[in-house]
Design a protein around this motif. Structure first.
Motif, PDB file in Angstrom:
ATOM      1  N   ALA A  82       6.494  -3.501   4.447  1.00 42.21           N
ATOM      2  CA  ALA A  82       5.409  -3.459   3.472  1.00 42.21           C
ATOM      3  C   ALA A  82       5.791  -2.575   2.285  1.00 42.21           C
ATOM      4  CB  ALA A  82       4.131  -2.943   4.128  1.00 42.21           C
ATOM      5  N   ASP A  83       6.469  -1.478   2.562  1.00 42.52           N
ATOM      6  CA  ASP A  83       6.915  -0.571   1.503  1.00 42.52           C
ATOM      7  C   ASP A  83       7.890  -1.270   0.564  1.00 42.52           C
ATOM      8  OD1 ASP A  83       7.548   2.264   0.394  1.00 42.52           O
ATOM      9  OD2 ASP A  83       9.508   1.506   1.024  1.00 42.52           O
ATOM     10  N   ALA A  88       8.943  -4.021  -4.660  1.00 38.58           N
ATOM     11  CA  ALA A  88       9.341  -5.207  -5.433  1.00 38.58           C
ATOM     12  C   ALA A  88       8.205  -5.674  -6.337  1.00 38.58           C
ATOM     13  CB  ALA A  88       9.756  -6.325  -4.476  1.00 38.58           C
ATOM     14  N   MET A  89       6.982  -5.611  -5.833  1.00 41.57           N
ATOM     15  CA  MET A  89       5.847  -6.055  -6.643  1.00 41.57           C
ATOM     16  C   MET A  89       5.636  -5.170  -7.862  1.00 41.57           C
ATOM     17  SD  MET A  89       2.975  -7.558  -4.019  1.00 41.57           S
ATOM     18  CE  MET A  89       2.792  -6.080  -3.011  1.00 41.57           C
ATOM     19  N   ASP A 137      -6.013  -0.541   6.353  1.00 43.45           N
ATOM     20  CA  ASP A 137      -5.361  -1.791   5.965  1.00 43.45           C
ATOM     21  C   ASP A 137      -4.446  -1.518   4.776  1.00 43.45           C
ATOM     22  OD1 ASP A 137      -4.776  -4.406   4.872  1.00 43.45           O
ATOM     23  OD2 ASP A 137      -6.511  -5.183   5.977  1.00 43.45           O
ATOM     24  N   MET A 138      -3.204  -1.962   4.848  1.00 38.31           N
ATOM     25  CA  MET A 138      -2.259  -1.720   3.759  1.00 38.31           C
ATOM     26  C   MET A 138      -2.763  -2.301   2.445  1.00 38.31           C
ATOM     27  SD  MET A 138       0.297   0.066   4.930  1.00 38.31           S
ATOM     28  CE  MET A 138       1.712  -0.166   3.859  1.00 38.31           C
ATOM     29  N   ALA A 352       4.232 -10.879   3.450  1.00 39.96           N
ATOM     30  CA  ALA A 352       3.792 -12.061   2.708  1.00 39.96           C
ATOM     31  C   ALA A 352       2.288 -12.033   2.476  1.00 39.96           C
ATOM     32  CB  ALA A 352       4.189 -13.328   3.463  1.00 39.96           C
ATOM     33  N   GLU A 353       1.541 -11.594   3.471  1.00 41.56           N
ATOM     34  CA  GLU A 353       0.084 -11.497   3.330  1.00 41.56           C
ATOM     35  C   GLU A 353      -0.287 -10.414   2.320  1.00 41.56           C
ATOM     36  OE1 GLU A 353      -1.338 -10.828   7.267  1.00 41.56           O
ATOM     37  OE2 GLU A 353      -0.889 -12.873   7.958  1.00 41.56           O
ATOM     38  N   LEU A 354       0.457  -9.320   2.330  1.00 41.14           N
ATOM     39  CA  LEU A 354       0.214  -8.249   1.365  1.00 41.14           C
ATOM     40  C   LEU A 354       0.504  -8.743  -0.049  1.00 41.14           C
ATOM     41  CD1 LEU A 354      -0.467  -5.200   1.024  1.00 41.14           C
ATOM     42  CD2 LEU A 354       1.984  -4.754   1.193  1.00 41.14           C
TER      43      LEU A 354
END
Length: 401
Positions: A82-83, A88-89, A137-138, A352-354
């Protein structure tokens, strides 16, 4: 004067070095302590994945069976994935900034899993792994870095305080909260409460941190100070922050300090459990220095290649917190390739969900900036809100003509 004395002075060893400029031998000793942690380092799992027995701390991980260790491995893999996705985002313009935790997963997951539901945690701005262990939740973290939320979670329900951007300020907040636990009689037995506060090595140069040490010490507050020493306070190395190992600073305030291998999730779990137990029984506070390394930039606005060498990074890659657990599980036949593949697939789906959530996050309404500022309505704030909305309406009206 022994060269080790400059970095590892202990009671009875004689005075520490007082020269403003350390000798070459003292510098070498300091560098060795920075890269290896020194003889005082508490470690239960080596970088090669070998279990190290500890007479003092083994009892705090007696309940950690194969399944529990696999779950700790899973936690770290998901948090890292997730990090990396959030990093990247940010580069793609979806986030205003991101604060990476790469390399610090064991310190955060190990200490976070040591907490009881009734305990309270005070983070800085890098504790995404601790947030995950507290059930946050992230996606609720993303709003902070996308600039749409102050904090998206219920901090009382999760027992996880909102992120603090001001360096070291959360230590004062945590000290006050822990003092409240003491005053309300919530310490003294197994059912007691404790607080943990996270900060970095650079924050130990801030006055707020030392004031928090003083208050917690004077009032025997049930507070675990958890310093993630990732070796770099943005661009300043630890040896520019202190002439002593950071955990030894606790001695000056009259409470225990301990240095743990921050890349060893098992040791972080054990040492934090011990420290929290001390605090719940009224023997706090305690300082933990989690000796780890920041594998990425301080934030996405930072360029670490300007101030540190690549060979230092390569050396710490060999101490990767996730790989040592993987090596232990594989070597002892506790997990096969199918398990590791399934965890990686789950992590990819998690990311992917994040990503999907972030890219499709609705824009907040203009008056959102005025919400959750005060616990109760404020006439002044309401007036400001109405004035601002009227100002915006003026643009809409002008566009109609």
């Amino acid at each position: 004067m022994p060269s080790e004395q400059w970095t590892h002075p202990e009671p009875g060893d004689g005075p520490a070095a007082v020269a403003a400029q350390p000798s070459p031998e003292q510098v070498i000793a300091g560098l060795r302590a920075t890269s290896e942690g020194g003889a005082e380092l508490t470690q239960l799992l080596t970088p090669e994945g070998q279990r190290v027995p500890s007479e003092r701390f083994d009892r705090y991980v007696e309940d950690v069976d194969d399944e529990t260790l696999k779950n700790l491995y899973r936690d770290m893999v998901l948090v890292r994935r997730a990090d990396r996705e959030a990093n990247a985002m940010q580069r793609q313009g979806q986030l205003g900034i991101w604060v990476p935790l790469l390399g610090q997963e064991a310190a955060q997951v190990g200490s976070g899993r040591a907490l009881q539901p009734r305990d309270m945690a005070f983070p800085s701005y890098r504790e995404h792994g601790v947030a995950y262990t507290r059930g946050v939740d992230m996606r609720e973290l993303i709003g902070i870095f996308r600039c749409t939320d102050h904090s998206g979670w219920d901090y009382q329900a999760h027992r996880f305080h909102p992120y603090t951007i001001v360096i070291g300020n959360q230590v004062l907040n945590a000290a006050g909260y822990a003092m409240g636990q003491k005053f309300e009689g919530k310490v003294g037995d197994e059912g007691g409460e404790a607080t943990i506060c996270y900060f970095g090595d650079g924050a130990t140069s801030q006055g707020d941190v030392h004031e928090g040490f003083v208050w917690a010490a004077v009032y025997d507050a049930p507070l675990v100070f958890f310093c993630q020493n990732n070796q770099w306070a943005i661009s300043e190395p630890t040896e520019r922050q202190s002439r002593l190992p950071l955990y030894q600073r606790a001695r000056g305030y009259g409470f225990p300090g301990i240095r743990v291998d921050g890349n060893d999730v098992l040791a972080c779990l054990a040492v934090t459990r011990w420290a929290l137990e001390e605090c719940r029984h009224g023997n706090g506070p305690v300082l933990i220095e989690a000796f780890t390394y920041r594998m990425d930039a301080h934030t996405t606005t930072d360029d670490p290649t300007r101030y540190r060498l690549s060979d230092e990074l390569e050396e710490w890659k060999l101490k990767d917190p996730i790989e040592r657990v993987r090596a232990f599980l594989a070597r002892n036949g506790h997990a096969d390739q199918a398990f590791f593949d399934s965890v990686q697939a789950e992590a990819d789906q998690f990311a992917a969900e994040l990503r999907d959530y972030t890219f499709n996050m609705p824009e907040p309404p203009p008056d959102r900036v005025f919400s959750q500022v005060y616990a109760e309505p404020s006439p002044v704030l309401e007036a400001q809100r109405e004035e601002y909305l009227s100002y915006l309406d003026g643009f809409a009206a002008a566009g109609e003509h």
